[in-house]
Design an enzyme around this catalytic site. Structure first.
Site, PDB file in Angstrom:
ATOM      1  N   HIS A 223       0.775  -1.218  -0.040  1.00  0.00           N
ATOM      2  CA  HIS A 223       0.187   0.115  -0.056  1.00  0.00           C
ATOM      3  C   HIS A 223       0.982   1.291  -0.014  1.00  0.00           C
ATOM      4  CE1 HIS A 223       1.108  -0.285   4.066  1.00  0.00           C
ATOM      5  NE2 HIS A 223       0.990   0.718   4.536  1.00  0.00           N
ATOM      6  N   ASP A 225       0.738   5.162   2.173  1.00  0.00           N
ATOM      7  CA  ASP A 225       0.158   5.857   2.990  1.00  0.00           C
ATOM      8  C   ASP A 225      -0.623   7.035   2.417  1.00  0.00           C
ATOM      9  OD1 ASP A 225       1.081   3.884   4.752  1.00  0.00           O
ATOM     10  OD2 ASP A 225       2.657   5.173   5.444  1.00  0.00           O
ATOM     11  N   HIS A 280       4.681  -0.008  -0.117  1.00  0.00           N
ATOM     12  CA  HIS A 280       5.605  -0.720   0.970  1.00  0.00           C
ATOM     13  C   HIS A 280       4.532  -1.856   1.436  1.00  0.00           C
ATOM     14  CE1 HIS A 280       3.582   2.853   3.027  1.00  0.00           C
ATOM     15  NE2 HIS A 280       3.805   2.092   4.209  1.00  0.00           N
ATOM     16  N   ARG A 290       7.143  -9.167  15.986  1.00  0.00           N
ATOM     17  CA  ARG A 290       7.618  -7.896  15.509  1.00  0.00           C
ATOM     18  C   ARG A 290       6.458  -6.934  15.970  1.00  0.00           C
ATOM     19  NH1 ARG A 290       7.211  -4.867  10.285  1.00  0.00           N
ATOM     20  NH2 ARG A 290       8.878  -3.569  10.440  1.00  0.00           N
TER      21      ARG A 290
HETATM   22  C1  LIG Z   1      -5.698   8.717   8.880  1.00  0.00           C
HETATM   23  C2  LIG Z   1      -5.452   7.345   8.430  1.00  0.00           C
HETATM   24  C3  LIG Z   1      -4.289   6.628   7.555  1.00  0.00           C
HETATM   25  C4  LIG Z   1      -4.895   5.634   7.456  1.00  0.00           C
HETATM   26  C5  LIG Z   1      -6.569   5.396   7.561  1.00  0.00           C
HETATM   27  C6  LIG Z   1      -6.706   6.384   8.646  1.00  0.00           C
HETATM   28  C7  LIG Z   1      -6.343   5.691   9.958  1.00  0.00           C
HETATM   29  C8  LIG Z   1      -5.429   4.540   9.796  1.00  0.00           C
HETATM   30  C9  LIG Z   1      -4.369   4.677   8.665  1.00  0.00           C
HETATM   31  C10 LIG Z   1      -3.960   3.313   8.089  1.00  0.00           C
HETATM   32  C11 LIG Z   1      -2.900   2.678   9.164  1.00  0.00           C
HETATM   33  C12 LIG Z   1      -2.131   1.513   8.606  1.00  0.00           C
HETATM   34  C13 LIG Z   1      -1.761   1.659   7.039  1.00  0.00           C
HETATM   35  C14 LIG Z   1      -3.074   2.228   6.245  1.00  0.00           C
HETATM   36  C15 LIG Z   1      -2.740   2.265   4.744  1.00  0.00           C
HETATM   37  C16 LIG Z   1      -4.404   1.696   6.841  1.00  0.00           C
HETATM   38  O1  LIG Z   1      -4.842   0.641   6.277  1.00  0.00           O
HETATM   39  O2  LIG Z   1      -4.919   2.284   7.861  1.00  0.00           O
HETATM   40  C17 LIG Z   1      -3.142   3.634   6.893  1.00  0.00           C
HETATM   41  C18 LIG Z   1      -4.197   4.591   6.326  1.00  0.00           C
HETATM   42  C19 LIG Z   1      -3.812   5.315   5.062  1.00  0.00           C
HETATM   43  O3  LIG Z   1      -2.668   5.947   5.518  1.00  0.00           O
HETATM   44  O4  LIG Z   1      -4.624   5.346   4.057  1.00  0.00           O
HETATM   45  O1  LIG Z   2       5.201  -2.550   9.950  1.00  0.00           O
HETATM   46  C1  LIG Z   2       5.708  -1.955   8.980  1.00  0.00           C
HETATM   47  O2  LIG Z   2       7.034  -1.835   8.912  1.00  0.00           O
HETATM   48  C2  LIG Z   2       4.779  -1.141   7.911  1.00  0.00           C
HETATM   49  C3  LIG Z   2       3.411  -0.284   8.875  1.00  0.00           C
HETATM   50  C4  LIG Z   2       2.861   0.411   7.698  1.00  0.00           C
HETATM   51  O3  LIG Z   2       3.168   0.496   6.745  1.00  0.00           O
HETATM   52  C5  LIG Z   2       1.758   1.078   8.309  1.00  0.00           C
HETATM   53  O4  LIG Z   2       1.277   1.044   9.415  1.00  0.00           O
HETATM   54  O5  LIG Z   2       1.258   1.843   7.610  1.00  0.00           O
HETATM   55 FE   LIG Z   3       2.237   2.123   5.642  1.00  0.00          FE
END
Ligand SMILES: C=C1C[C@]23C[C@H]1CC[C@H]2[C@@]12CCC[C@@](C)(C(=O)O1)[C@H]2[C@@H]3C(=O)O
Ligand SMILES: O=C(O)CCC(=O)C(=O)O
Ligand SMILES: [Fe+2]
Length: 351
Positions: A223, A225, A280, A290
């Site tokens: 994905h 961010d 990533h 981890r």
């Molecule tokens: C403020 C955010 C940013 C979110 C959505 C929302 C709350 C949780 C975040 C994450 C966290 C984990 C990776 C991600 C890709 C996910 O699945 O949830 C992130 C997402 C994003 O960066 O799009």
């Molecule tokens: O666990 C990791 O190294 C990546 C976590 C991550 O990409 C995320 O929380 O957005």
């Molecule tokens: Fe991420």
């Protein structure tokens, strides 16, 4: 809503001796690269000392080449990183019945739950996580830790404050490498009048239990961010990989005390595509569980529109994307996932 039953199974992943079908991913040879498996020294993202006089150039190059880098001398106290790491361990050690009392009621809101990207993948990920996106995490902490509530909330608030500060320093440097400053972004002027004086930052605590068949499992699927940038603490066990067109999946080896920075989608928009958000993922392993802690930063103000910085677009180019707020972007991203940039492309390019 994904059923609570699924969350129970997530809380128990570490006790499974075999990989259930729903957790089995198919990898092509090129896609499979596992950390810990190859002895070859591979090329990876640079480690940048933030006290280096050339910090702007170094960061600029890393952003253009990789969209990610590690930082040392970042000013976040090691004690705070240790504290938030042990907070996370405690949080994931809680019995799954108790975890159910602190699940997020909706995707992306505070509490235990799958990451928002989960619905775009058929297979389940070998991880559990806790999101801190709004103040409701405090209610959950109170339920989980009636006695240590104040201490744990304090760690989160301190972490948020210090990370936001670091994130804005990084923003200035990256913008500097593109020849502009923070004042070239509209929100700088709007900040004063904007209702939300606080910046937008979410925290995601991730836990990847030991996995019986890591070569067929996925910790966190590929994905980008949806942030301006993300700062990650990955403790001492590797698992994070970044994707680069020329090289494929590259493991980001943990460097003691260093943090990982990665560019998110909003920076791609701000820079009019000059900087890419980096794809990533996290792989898992058979030896050690981890923990990773991500600070996902959406910029210094909440409800302002993000748009390509006019000075970066310049007279010879046109803005690739239409103005959009972070909330609106998140809504679109979680409708169309990896097509989000297409969905916000400018219809009538100006200039
Ligand atoms: C403020 C955010 C940013 C979110 C959505 C929302 C709350 C949780 C975040 C994450 C966290 C984990 C990776 C991600 C890709 C996910 O699945 O949830 C992130 C997402 C994003 O960066 O799009
Ligand atoms: O666990 C990791 O190294 C990546 C976590 C991550 O990409 C995320 O929380 O957005
Ligand atoms: Fe991420």
């Amino acid at each position: 809503m994904p059923s609570l039953k699924e969350d129970v199974s997530i809380g128990n992943l570490g006790s499974l001796q075999t990989l259930p079908d729903s957790f089995t991913w198919k990898f092509t040879a090129a896609d499979s690269a596992l950390p810990l498996s190859s002895s070859a020294v591979e090329e990876s993202i640079p480690v940048i000392d933030l006290s280096d006089p050339d910090v702007i150039t170094l960061i600029g190059n890393a952003c253009k080449t990789w969209g990610a880098f590690q930082i040392s001398n970042h000013g976040i106290p090691q004690k705070l990183l240790n504290d938030i790491e042990s907070l996370s361990k405690t949080l994931f050690d809680i019995p799954s019945e108790k975890k159910l009392e602190a699940t997020s009621s909706d995707k992306g809101v505070s509490g235990y739950g799958e990451p928002r990207i989960a619905s775009f993948f058929e297979r389940k990920m070998w991880s559990e996580g806790f999101t801190i996106a709004d103040g409701s995490y405090r209610d959950h902490f109170l339920t989980l830790w009636p006695h240590d509530y104040t201490k744990y909330c304090g760690i989160i608030e301190e972490f948020k404050g210090k990370m936001e500060n670091l994130a804005s320093r990084l923003l200035s440097w990256i913008l500097g490498s593109l020849g502009v400053t923070v004042d070239d972004i509209e929100w700088a002027q709007k900040l004063e009048n904007s209702g939300s004086k606080v910046g937008r930052g979410a925290i995601r605590l991730n836990h990847y239990p030991v996995c019986p068949e890591p070569e067929r499992a996925m910790g966190l699927a590929a994905h980008t961010d949806s942030t301006i940038l993300t700062i990650l603490h990955q403790s001492n066990t590797g698992g994070l990989q970044v994707f680069r067109e020329e090289t494929g999946w590259v493991t980001v080896e943990p460097v003691p005390g260093a943090l990982v920075v990665n560019i998110g989608d909003l920076f791609h928009i701000l820079s009019n595509g000059k900087i890419m958000s980096v794809v990533h993922r996290a792989r898992v392993n058979q030896i050690r569980s981890r923990i990773s802690i991500a600070y996902l930063w959406g910029g210094p103000a909440g409800d302002v529109e993000i748009r390509p910085i006019p000075k970066i677009v310049g007279p010879a180019e046109s803005a690739l994307y239409r103005p959009i707020t972070w909330n609106e972007y998140l809504r679109i991203k979680y409708e169309v996932f990896d097509k989000a940039f297409d969905a916000i492309r400018a219809v009538n390019p100006t200039n």
